[in-house]
Structures are given as structure tokens and as C-alpha cells.
Design a protein around this motif. Structure first.
Motif, PDB file in Angstrom:
ATOM      1  N   SER A  46       0.829  -1.198   0.000  1.00  5.24           N
ATOM      2  CA  SER A  46       0.000   0.000   0.000  1.00  5.24           C
ATOM      3  C   SER A  46       0.859   1.242   0.000  1.00  5.24           C
ATOM      4  N   ARG A  47       0.375   2.300  -0.664  1.00  2.00           N
ATOM      5  CA  ARG A  47       1.093   3.554  -0.739  1.00  2.00           C
ATOM      6  C   ARG A  47       0.407   4.576   0.150  1.00  2.00           C
ATOM      7  N   PRO A  48       1.158   5.440   0.798  1.00  2.00           N
ATOM      8  CA  PRO A  48       0.550   6.442   1.676  1.00  2.00           C
ATOM      9  C   PRO A  48      -0.315   7.400   0.874  1.00  2.00           C
ATOM     10  N   VAL A  49      -1.412   7.826   1.473  1.00  5.47           N
ATOM     11  CA  VAL A  49      -2.323   8.777   0.826  1.00  5.47           C
ATOM     12  C   VAL A  49      -1.988  10.175   1.319  1.00  5.47           C
ATOM     13  N   LEU A  50      -1.632  11.049   0.420  1.00  2.43           N
ATOM     14  CA  LEU A  50      -1.295  12.416   0.798  1.00  2.43           C
ATOM     15  C   LEU A  50      -2.537  13.159   1.273  1.00  2.43           C
ATOM     16  N   THR A  51      -2.369  13.984   2.278  1.00  2.00           N
ATOM     17  CA  THR A  51      -3.466  14.807   2.771  1.00  2.00           C
ATOM     18  C   THR A  51      -3.563  16.089   1.947  1.00  2.00           C
ATOM     19  N   ALA A  52      -4.648  16.822   2.143  1.00  2.00           N
ATOM     20  CA  ALA A  52      -4.811  18.100   1.440  1.00  2.00           C
ATOM     21  C   ALA A  52      -3.690  19.066   1.805  1.00  2.00           C
ATOM     22  N   GLU A  53      -3.289  19.079   3.070  1.00  2.00           N
ATOM     23  CA  GLU A  53      -2.212  19.980   3.484  1.00  2.00           C
ATOM     24  C   GLU A  53      -0.889  19.599   2.829  1.00  2.00           C
ATOM     25  N   GLN A  54      -0.641  18.302   2.680  1.00  4.66           N
ATOM     26  CA  GLN A  54       0.579  17.867   2.003  1.00  4.66           C
ATOM     27  C   GLN A  54       0.546  18.246   0.530  1.00  4.66           C
ATOM     28  N   LEU A  55      -0.607  18.107  -0.109  1.00  5.37           N
ATOM     29  CA  LEU A  55      -0.734  18.502  -1.514  1.00  5.37           C
ATOM     30  C   LEU A  55      -0.511  20.004  -1.682  1.00  5.37           C
ATOM     31  N   LYS A  56      -1.060  20.788  -0.774  1.00  2.00           N
ATOM     32  CA  LYS A  56      -0.863  22.239  -0.849  1.00  2.00           C
ATOM     33  C   LYS A  56       0.617  22.603  -0.748  1.00  2.00           C
ATOM     34  N   ALA A  57       1.324  21.900   0.130  1.00  2.00           N
ATOM     35  CA  ALA A  57       2.746  22.176   0.312  1.00  2.00           C
ATOM     36  C   ALA A  57       3.556  21.814  -0.931  1.00  2.00           C
ATOM     37  N   LEU A  58       3.029  20.922  -1.759  1.00  2.00           N
ATOM     38  CA  LEU A  58       3.726  20.491  -2.962  1.00  2.00           C
ATOM     39  C   LEU A  58       3.356  21.305  -4.195  1.00  2.00           C
ATOM     40  N   ALA A  59       2.356  22.174  -4.097  1.00  2.00           N
ATOM     41  CA  ALA A  59       1.937  23.001  -5.232  1.00  2.00           C
ATOM     42  C   ALA A  59       3.043  23.994  -5.599  1.00  2.00           C
ATOM     43  N   LEU A  60       3.011  24.472  -6.818  1.00  2.00           N
ATOM     44  CA  LEU A  60       4.008  25.429  -7.283  1.00  2.00           C
ATOM     45  C   LEU A  60       3.892  26.748  -6.523  1.00  2.00           C
ATOM     46  N   ARG A  61       5.023  27.395  -6.334  1.00  2.00           N
ATOM     47  CA  ARG A  61       5.060  28.665  -5.611  1.00  2.00           C
ATOM     48  C   ARG A  61       5.123  29.833  -6.591  1.00  2.00           C
ATOM     49  N   ASP A  62       4.734  31.005  -6.122  1.00  2.00           N
ATOM     50  CA  ASP A  62       4.743  32.199  -6.975  1.00  2.00           C
ATOM     51  C   ASP A  62       6.096  32.398  -7.649  1.00  2.00           C
ATOM     52  N   SER A  63       7.173  32.217  -6.891  1.00  2.00           N
ATOM     53  CA  SER A  63       8.521  32.456  -7.413  1.00  2.00           C
ATOM     54  C   SER A  63       8.905  31.469  -8.511  1.00  2.00           C
ATOM     55  N   GLU A  64       8.193  30.332  -8.593  1.00  2.00           N
ATOM     56  CA  GLU A  64       8.497  29.316  -9.600  1.00  2.00           C
ATOM     57  C   GLU A  64       7.711  29.515 -10.888  1.00  2.00           C
ATOM     58  N   VAL A  65       6.811  30.491 -10.891  1.00  2.00           N
ATOM     59  CA  VAL A  65       5.957  30.721 -12.062  1.00  2.00           C
ATOM     60  C   VAL A  65       6.072  32.191 -12.460  1.00  2.00           C
ATOM     61  N   PRO A  66       7.186  32.594 -13.063  1.00  2.00           N
ATOM     62  CA  PRO A  66       7.380  34.001 -13.404  1.00  2.00           C
ATOM     63  C   PRO A  66       6.395  34.525 -14.442  1.00  2.00           C
ATOM     64  N   GLN A  67       5.766  33.625 -15.214  1.00  2.00           N
ATOM     65  CA  GLN A  67       4.816  34.068 -16.234  1.00  2.00           C
ATOM     66  C   GLN A  67       3.426  34.368 -15.660  1.00  2.00           C
ATOM     67  N   ALA A  68       3.277  34.241 -14.336  1.00  2.00           N
ATOM     68  CA  ALA A  68       1.979  34.498 -13.696  1.00  2.00           C
ATOM     69  C   ALA A  68       2.084  35.634 -12.681  1.00  2.00           C
ATOM     70  N   GLU A  69       0.996  36.379 -12.536  1.00  2.00           N
ATOM     71  CA  GLU A  69       0.917  37.416 -11.502  1.00  2.00           C
ATOM     72  C   GLU A  69       0.825  36.777 -10.124  1.00  2.00           C
ATOM     73  N   SER A  70       0.081  35.685 -10.040  1.00  2.00           N
ATOM     74  CA  SER A  70      -0.084  34.964  -8.783  1.00  2.00           C
ATOM     75  C   SER A  70      -0.576  33.561  -9.086  1.00  2.00           C
ATOM     76  N   VAL A  71      -0.341  32.631  -8.134  1.00  2.00           N
ATOM     77  CA  VAL A  71      -0.766  31.238  -8.305  1.00  2.00           C
ATOM     78  C   VAL A  71      -1.384  30.735  -6.998  1.00  2.00           C
ATOM     79  N   PRO A  72      -2.516  31.288  -6.599  1.00  2.00           N
ATOM     80  CA  PRO A  72      -3.126  30.898  -5.318  1.00  2.00           C
ATOM     81  C   PRO A  72      -3.567  29.441  -5.299  1.00  2.00           C
TER      82      PRO A  72
END
Length: 244
Positions: A46-72
Motif C-alpha cells: 500500500s502507498r501512503p495517501v497524501l493529505t490536502a495539506e501535504q498537496l498544498k505544500a507540494l503546489a508550485l510557488r509564486d517564485s516558480e511561475v514568473p509568467q503568472a501574476e499569482s498562483v493561489p
């Protein structure tokens, strides 16, 4: 364009706009891949199931997406507050909506991409599933797209009908699909093009979408690669730790 699906072999394995599909030519239908939906998978630890908080922590950050004004990053809208459109006319086509919305996932987070040069914006959905349900969701999407010949629906601008075109899937994750949904706008106002990429890595999926009007939509490949690689590394680390 022929449907193109990419899968990695088992030895290498360690993701909101309107989704609408119209009729395709006989040649297009014949070139589509064949698959059947399934939730079964070979026996594996079995593989661990990521929580919503873990998924949020893995989402792209503003600094990693220079072509966007924001990435909420945000949680899905609660079921009771959603403005759902009526089901489309074909049940197989309706399933495309359900898979993209990650309705069977254990945890889901959304990310909005407010582009600097495209006011239409883009988005991604990160989802974590129990056991083999991620594989099942991918197969169901593949099956639905393969068997969805045509349908009509009702959206904000009234009734619509559209077509689906495929392109080569990016070489990311365990398996991936890439396709466009093209909708003629009312009163000859051009074409609405939605680019969709759905990727599975382990028991996590990431779907990406880009919207444009009058021009081809294309979600940046570099961002897809960065996001999927990050998810894959996290799943691999947790799986290794669980087996230790």
C-alpha cells in the motif's frame, strides 16, 4: 489528430473549464487507443495517501511561475455551494467531467494561474487516492474519451457542442493524456480552446488546463514537469519510509 497516450512500463513506475466532446471522423475514431475502465491493479504494498495539506505544500510557488501574476492554492468549493451545469447528453462523456474533478479522490486541492499575458488564466488539480483508485480514474478517463462520440450540453452561454483533438502526451509521471476541447462561441465570436493534461504518478493525479479564445491554448510544459516531478519524489519518499 490521433489520440496519443503515454504509459511507463511497470519496471519504471515507483493528474476546469467545460469539458465537452463532439463527433469525430471514422479515421479519428479508428486511431484512438482502446482501453476498458478498471479499478483493479496488480498486488503491491500500500502507498501512503497524501493529505490536502501535504498537496498544498507540494503546489508550485509564486517564485516558480514568473509568467503568472499569482498562483493561489485553494480547497475545492463545497458541494452545496457549487454551480453545477446539467449533465451532458452522453453518460460516457459526462464521466470526463467527474474524473477531471477528482470526485473519487481522498484529498483534492486546486491551484489558479493568473497569467500575465492571458486573462483567461489556467488551473491545476492535485488529488490523492486510496490504493489503486488513481489507476482506475486514469483508465476511466481514457475509456470515456475513447468512447465519447458526441454530446451536447448547457453552459453559461447556453447550449453548446464541441470537438476533442489529441496531441502527444508529455513524458511525465507513470501515464499521461493530453487533449484539446474546442467550442465554437455564439454569434461567430471565434473558438474557445481548452488544453487539458491529465497525469498519474503513483496514487496521485495532477490535471492541468489552459483556456484561450481565438488562439490555441497550451499549458506550459515546464510547469507540468516541475509539478509532476515534485509529486513523484514526495510519493517515492513516503513509500520508501513506509516500507522501512
Amino acid at each position: 489528430m490521433a489520440a496519443l497516450i503515454r504509459r511507463m512500463s511497470a519496471s519504471h513506475a515507483v493528474i476546469a473549464g467545460l469539458l465537452v466532446v463532439s463527433g469525430c471522423s471514422t479515421e479519428e475514431a479508428a486511431s484512438r487507443p482502446t482501453a476498458t475502465p478498471t479499478t483493479e491493479a496488480p498486488s503491491r504494498p500500500s502507498r501512503p495517501v497524501l493529505t490536502a495539506e501535504q498537496l498544498k505544500a507540494l503546489a508550485l510557488r509564486d517564485s516558480e511561475v514568473p509568467q503568472a501574476e499569482s498562483v493561489p492554492v485553494q480547497d475545492p468549493v463545497p458541494e452545496g455551494e457549487r454551480r453545477n451545469s446539467p449533465p451532458v447528453s452522453d453518460a460516457s462523456c459526462q464521466r470526463i467531467f467527474e474524473v477531471h474533478n477528482a470526485e473519487n479522490a481522498s484529498a483534492v486541492v486546486l491551484q489558479i494561474f493568473n497569467w500575465k499575458k492571458n486573462i483567461m488564466g489556467g488551473g491545476s488539480t492535485l488529488a490523492s487516492y486510496d490504493e489503486a483508485m488513481a489507476e482506475g480514474s486514469f483508465q476511466q478517463l481514457h475509456y470515456s474519451i475513447t468512447n465519447c462520440k458526441s454530446f451536447t450540453g448547457v453552459g453559461p452561454d447556453g447550449k453548446f457542442k464541441a470537438k476533442i483533438t489529441f496531441e502527444k502526451a508529455p513524458d511525465v509521471g507513470d501515464e499521461a493524456l493530453s487533449f484539446h476541447l474546442i467550442i465554437p462561441l455564439p454569434d461567430g465570436r471565434g473558438l474557445r480552446d481548452e488544453h487539458h493534461v491529465f497525469v498519474r504518478t503513483g496514487n496521485v493525479t495532477a490535471s492541468f488546463e489552459e483556456l484561450n479564445v481565438g488562439e490555441k491554448a497550451q499549458f506550459p510544459l515546464g510547469l507540468i514537469t516541475k509539478q509532476v516531478d515534485r509529486l513523484t519524489k514526495r510519493v517515492d519518499r513516503l513509500t520508501t519510509a513506509q516500507r522501512a
